[in-house]
Design a protein around this motif. Structure first.
Motif, PDB file in Angstrom:
ATOM      1  N   PHE A 763      85.754  -5.297 -15.796  1.00 33.18           N
ATOM      2  CA  PHE A 763      84.720  -6.302 -15.574  1.00 33.18           C
ATOM      3  C   PHE A 763      83.356  -5.672 -15.304  1.00 33.18           C
ATOM      4  CE2 PHE A 763      88.652  -8.527 -14.344  1.00 33.18           C
ATOM      5  CZ  PHE A 763      88.557  -9.644 -15.168  1.00 33.18           C
ATOM      6  N   GLN A 764      83.233  -4.349 -15.464  1.00 28.03           N
ATOM      7  CA  GLN A 764      81.963  -3.684 -15.246  1.00 28.03           C
ATOM      8  C   GLN A 764      81.207  -3.541 -16.570  1.00 28.03           C
ATOM      9  OE1 GLN A 764      82.599   0.031 -13.264  1.00 28.03           O
ATOM     10  NE2 GLN A 764      83.851  -0.896 -11.634  1.00 28.03           N
ATOM     11  N   ALA A 783      82.010  -8.398 -18.415  1.00 24.61           N
ATOM     12  CA  ALA A 783      80.995  -8.413 -17.360  1.00 24.61           C
ATOM     13  C   ALA A 783      80.237  -9.736 -17.384  1.00 24.61           C
ATOM     14  CB  ALA A 783      80.026  -7.241 -17.532  1.00 24.61           C
ATOM     15  N   CYS A 785      81.543 -12.573 -18.425  1.00 23.80           N
ATOM     16  CA  CYS A 785      82.480 -13.549 -17.872  1.00 23.80           C
ATOM     17  C   CYS A 785      82.436 -13.528 -16.342  1.00 23.80           C
ATOM     18  CB  CYS A 785      83.893 -13.255 -18.355  1.00 23.80           C
ATOM     19  SG  CYS A 785      84.150 -13.533 -20.120  1.00 23.80           S
ATOM     20  N   LYS A 786      82.439 -12.321 -15.778  1.00 22.16           N
ATOM     21  CA  LYS A 786      82.408 -12.206 -14.331  1.00 22.16           C
ATOM     22  C   LYS A 786      81.123 -12.809 -13.761  1.00 22.16           C
ATOM     23  CE  LYS A 786      82.768  -8.803 -10.617  1.00 22.16           C
ATOM     24  NZ  LYS A 786      82.940  -7.366 -10.310  1.00 22.16           N
ATOM     25  N   LYS A 787      79.993 -12.607 -14.459  1.00 22.77           N
ATOM     26  CA  LYS A 787      78.727 -13.155 -13.978  1.00 22.77           C
ATOM     27  C   LYS A 787      78.736 -14.668 -14.025  1.00 22.77           C
ATOM     28  CE  LYS A 787      74.546 -12.865 -12.444  1.00 22.77           C
ATOM     29  NZ  LYS A 787      74.295 -12.381 -11.084  1.00 22.77           N
ATOM     30  N   GLN A 790      80.809 -15.866 -11.140  1.00 23.56           N
ATOM     31  CA  GLN A 790      80.076 -15.716  -9.872  1.00 23.56           C
ATOM     32  C   GLN A 790      79.020 -16.799  -9.731  1.00 23.56           C
ATOM     33  OE1 GLN A 790      78.625 -11.695 -10.162  1.00 23.56           O
ATOM     34  NE2 GLN A 790      80.454 -10.816  -9.183  1.00 23.56           N
ATOM     35  N   HIS A 795      86.159 -17.165  -9.126  1.00 22.05           N
ATOM     36  CA  HIS A 795      86.783 -15.841  -9.104  1.00 22.05           C
ATOM     37  C   HIS A 795      87.507 -15.627 -10.424  1.00 22.05           C
ATOM     38  CE1 HIS A 795      88.639 -12.227  -7.579  1.00 22.05           C
ATOM     39  NE2 HIS A 795      89.849 -12.703  -7.865  1.00 22.05           N
ATOM     40  N   ILE A 796      87.464 -14.382 -10.939  1.00 20.42           N
ATOM     41  CA  ILE A 796      88.157 -14.050 -12.169  1.00 20.42           C
ATOM     42  C   ILE A 796      88.986 -12.791 -11.959  1.00 20.42           C
ATOM     43  CG2 ILE A 796      86.193 -12.727 -13.063  1.00 20.42           C
ATOM     44  CD1 ILE A 796      87.046 -13.610 -15.876  1.00 20.42           C
ATOM     45  N   THR A 797      90.174 -12.783 -12.501  1.00 16.35           N
ATOM     46  CA  THR A 797      91.052 -11.620 -12.426  1.00 16.35           C
ATOM     47  C   THR A 797      91.990 -11.654 -13.619  1.00 16.35           C
ATOM     48  OG1 THR A 797      92.572 -10.371 -11.038  1.00 16.35           O
ATOM     49  CG2 THR A 797      92.786 -12.757 -10.986  1.00 16.35           C
ATOM     50  N   VAL A 810      90.870 -17.642 -14.352  1.00 15.88           N
ATOM     51  CA  VAL A 810      89.536 -17.998 -13.873  1.00 15.88           C
ATOM     52  C   VAL A 810      89.673 -19.188 -12.924  1.00 15.88           C
ATOM     53  CG1 VAL A 810      87.202 -18.649 -14.485  1.00 15.88           C
ATOM     54  CG2 VAL A 810      88.537 -17.197 -16.026  1.00 15.88           C
TER      55      VAL A 810
END
Length: 816
Positions: A763-764, A783, A785-787, A790, A795-797, A810
């Motif tokens: 996710f970076q 990344a 998707c994570k933004k 947020q 939360h995403i994992t 998600v």
């Protein structure tokens, strides 16, 4: 006969005798004979000092008393003065000369004189001055050895001092009574025990009046029994006195003995007395101390107990009962310890009692089972009490509930084990430097590989474990500074020259030094994490060299493309500088870099078309690389622009139907879905609270990844679904707003999957698990998707295993 050590002196003596008439000769011979008899009788050392000739004569006593032979004795006064003890010499010689100068007829002094064996004797030396015409011409004297007397006096004084010290240390007073006169002699301590009576001479009748009236009769009877020649009873009694001047009540313990003449008449009655007031009242003080101790113990949360060993009876506090059994019990036997101790800890208790039987101290920690079957940790501390014969008569102690402490220790151990596991499994080189000496602890394999060392470095200080070429002073200063200030330190691309397989090679590392603190906030270690970025640095250096070659090529075409070359250089420089700040780079890409990039692509195409025949193979290769790089850069800029819009664009939220979002994304990806022959199953989806545009980007990136990362020759199967999120599931997730309800939106596939140890990495920004030759992409999709998640306070994992597909989860809010 005299021992004449000076031949001149002997001839003078003979001549003197010859000049006398017969009667005078007889008188002188008689005097000489008498002198010799006196010398032999007294065993003194006789000396004769001729002041005019400055010679000294010694008799045989010099050998008998001090051990000197005639050959060892010098003829002058040095035979005398040089053997005086250095500490006494100056004063003795000065006093002797002073007596001669004053005209005194006699002189005497005490000092130390050296024997032939090197030891010193204590002597008393006396001399008589002989004068002629008022002038001192000779001094005759004798020296007596007082060493035995001095040593005897010193030994007697030492004995008296030792006796006084012993009496003082034992706090004993000495007394003597004359049974005939009744006079009593007290030392100062004894006087103090009777309140310091004012009478200088004490007598028996007066002292009896200072004894407590209830004890007088037994004291009188004890003294009479001791003075009775028929019984001669040992005097050993305790009684009270009332101070003569201070009226203080004191308890005395007196012991003594009477001494009798052969006829049985007592002539002396003496002994010692000791103040035992504190001992007599000890029971009261012990009872009070026990009460205070019990209050203190109960106040601290501990419970107390007392076991009488002869009856096995136990006295215990309610607190102790609660600690051992979980409730208060009205009647318990001593064996309730055995009844409630955990079976696995019974041997521990048995071993503790075996040690206590030898040391007198009982100490152990064990688990006890309460009445409700719950298990609690208890610490037991006890002390045996012994009688005068050394037999144990009771066991007293306390118990403390230490369950919280044990659980805390277990948590700390688990935390330490977790830290150890994390370090061992860390994908980067990691270790700890413990203490000011920076002892190496927990280095993982990656760190040991960097150092080129084995496990032998573990437990050694950093300065000893690693060779000097790997430790510069700057690095050691940095670590010392972290211990002092607690400020972490990090660096990027630091060069390190390491010996690998016997060859010195250059590496580059990104590393961080972070201080670790204990529960008190004290720094106890430094966590070292190093990432090998050698390939990245070398790639950057290669890129820089490539840029240099490109600039040389552009210089050759300066007349035609000078202006465009400057723009290209500026664009490249901005691109390099923007790597450290993604958001600034995205804005620059949006407004400043798109146009120069299109020109780079245009002019490189023209160079390839028009001048390709003028370039050698390397030039054509570089132009192709420029075109490929510009295409990737364009794609990356688009992705970064999309990422930046997540922050800079309007983020107004509304109710969004996920069914519509998913349908639209599937329509947009129709070509990719057909190419990859993907089968997509979509369940009924809920309405969420969010931004439609951002959610579209989220779904599109997740679905694109599921389509792209498929297995070869296996049809792609993708499932999209959503479920409500319970409060229990929500509590286990981070970063969720407590005031919203959430759903879990999932995208699952049967693709190549990934190792979950890279979960934090995917996710970076710009992080890729696969090369560009395997799968295309800029490394920004997840990344982004994570933004988006947020921005929606979600939360995403993901969950995945290699070759077993992946499921991205998600958590999104829904309208209240």
């Amino acid at each position: 006969m005299f021992q004449i050590v000076n031949r001149t002196r002997s001839w003078i003596l003979i001549e003197m005798i010859e000049t006398l008439d017969n009667s005078n000769k007889d008188n002188l011979l008689v005097a000489i004979e008498r002198f010799e008899l006196v010398v032999k009788a007294t065993h003194d050392v006789i000396w004769d000092w001729d002041l005019e000739k400055n010679t000294v004569w010694w008799n045989d006593g010099m050998k008998e008393v001090f051990g000197y032979t005639s050959q060892e004795v010098e003829p002058g006064p040095e035979s005398w003065f040089n053997r005086i003890h250095p500490d006494d010499r100056t004063e003795v010689v000065h006093n002797m000369h002073a007596a001669i100068d004053r005209g005194d007829s006699n002189w005497g002094d005490y000092y130390r004189f050296q024997r032939a064996d090197g030891s010193f004797a204590y002597v008393h030396d006396r001399g008589y001055t002989i004068r002629a015409d008022g002038k001192a011409v000779r001094m005759v004297g004798c020296m007596r050895d007082l060493s035995e007397i001095v040593q005897s006096d010193e030994a007697r004084q030492e004995s008296e001092d030792n006796l006084q010290f012993a009496l003082s240390a034992a706090q004993l007073g000495v007394w003597n009574m004359n049974p005939e006169t009744g006079v009593v002699y007290f030392d100062e301590r004894c006087r103090g025990l009777y309140g310091n009576p004012s009478e200088e001479i004490l007598n028996y009748e007066t002292l009896i009046q200072h004894i407590h009236f209830e004890d007088r009769e037994k004291v009188v009877n004890a003294i009479s029994s001791a003075l009775n020649p028929e019984t001669r009873t040992a005097y050993d009694i305790r009684y009270r006195t009332v101070g003569a001047s201070d009226h203080v009540l004191r308890w005395l313990h007196c012991t003594g003995k009477a001494y009798f003449t052969p006829e049985g008449v007592p002539y002396r009655f003496s002994g010692v007395s000791r103040n035992v007031t504190d001992e007599i009242s000890s029971k009261e003080r012990v009872a009070w101390a026990d009460q205070q101790a019990a209050m203190t113990v109960e106040g601290s949360g501990a419970g107390s107990f007392l076991v009488a060993l002869d009856t096995n009876e136990i006295i215990y506090s309610p607190t102790m009962s609660r600690i051992i059994t979980g409730r208060e019990n009205g009647d318990m036997k001593r064996d309730f310890f055995v009844m409630h101790i955990h079976p696995e800890d019974f041997d521990k208790r048995t071993a503790a009692y075996e040690i206590a039987s030898k040391t007198g101290e009982l100490r152990y920690e064990a688990r006890f089972v309460w009445h409700d079957d719950s298990v609690h940790w208890v610490k037991v501390i006890g002390q045996y009490l012994y009688d005068s014969t050394g037999k144990a008569i009771s066991l007293s102690g306390i118990v403390m509930d230490i369950t919280d402490r044990i659980e805390s220790e277990n948590m700390i151990k688990a935390s330490e084990e977790h830290l150890r596991t994390l370090i061992e499994q860390a994908p980067v080189a990691t270790c700890m430097f413990v203490g000011k000496d920076m002892v190496i602890e927990l280095p993982n394999e990656a760190m040991l590989k960097i150092w080129g060392k084995g496990d032998s470095v573990i437990g050694k200080p950093l300065r000893e474990a690693l060779p000097p070429e790997m430790l510069d002073q700057q690095l050691l200063n940095i670590l010392d500074h972290i211990f002092e200030t607690g400020k972490p330190y990090s660096a990027s691309g630091r060069q390190a020259d390491l010996i690998v397989n016997g060859t010195l090679e250059t590496f580059y590392f990104d590393f961080t030094y972070k201080p670790l603190r204990n529960s008190k906030g004290e720094i106890y270690a430094i966590l070292d994490m190093a990432v090998d970025v050698t390939e990245q640095v070398k790639s950057r250096q290669a890129l820089e060299r490539s840029e240099e070659r490109y600039r040389l090529l552009v210089d050759e075409l300066e007349q035609r493309v000078q202006k465009r070359t400057e723009e290209l250089h500026q664009a490249n420089q901005e691109l390099v500088n923007s790597n450290s700040n993604l958001q600034q780079f995205a804005y620059a890409a949006s407004h400043d870099m798109q146009e120069p990039l299109r020109k780079i692509q245009s002019f490189s195409s023209r160079l390839q078309t028009v001048y390709s025949e003028s370039f050698d193979e390397n030039g054509v290769f570089m132009l192709n690389r420029i075109q490929d790089a510009s295409k990737r850069m364009s794609s990356m800029i688009d992705d970064l622009l999309a990422y930046s819009r997540l922050t800079t664009h309007d983020s107004a939220f509304e109710a969004v139907d996920l069914n519509k979002i998913v349908s639209a994304v599937i329509a947009d990806l129709e070509v990719s879905i057909e190419e990859q022959k993907s089968e997509i199953r979509v369940a009924q989806l809920p309405v969420v609270w969010g931004n439609p545009s951002q959610l579209t980007q989220l779904v599109q990136n997740l679905l694109s990844n599921a389509i792209k990362y498929k297995k070869q020759d296996i049809p792609s199967e993708i499932e999209i679904r959503a479920d409500d999120l319970t409060e229990t599931e929500k509590a286990d997730l981070p970063r969720l707003s407590p005031g919203h309800r959430y759903i879990k939106f999932e995208v699952s596939d049967n693709g190549i999957g990934f190792d979950e140890k890279y979960l934090g990495r995917i996710f970076q920004m710009f992080q890729r698990l696969h090369g560009r030759g395997e799968f295309s992409g800029s490394g920004i999709g997840l990344a982004l998707c994570k933004k988006v998640v947020q921005n929606h306070h979600g939360h995403i994992t993901a969950q995945s295993e290699p070759d077993r597909g992946a499921t991205f989860m998600v958590y999104l809010p829904i309208p209240n």
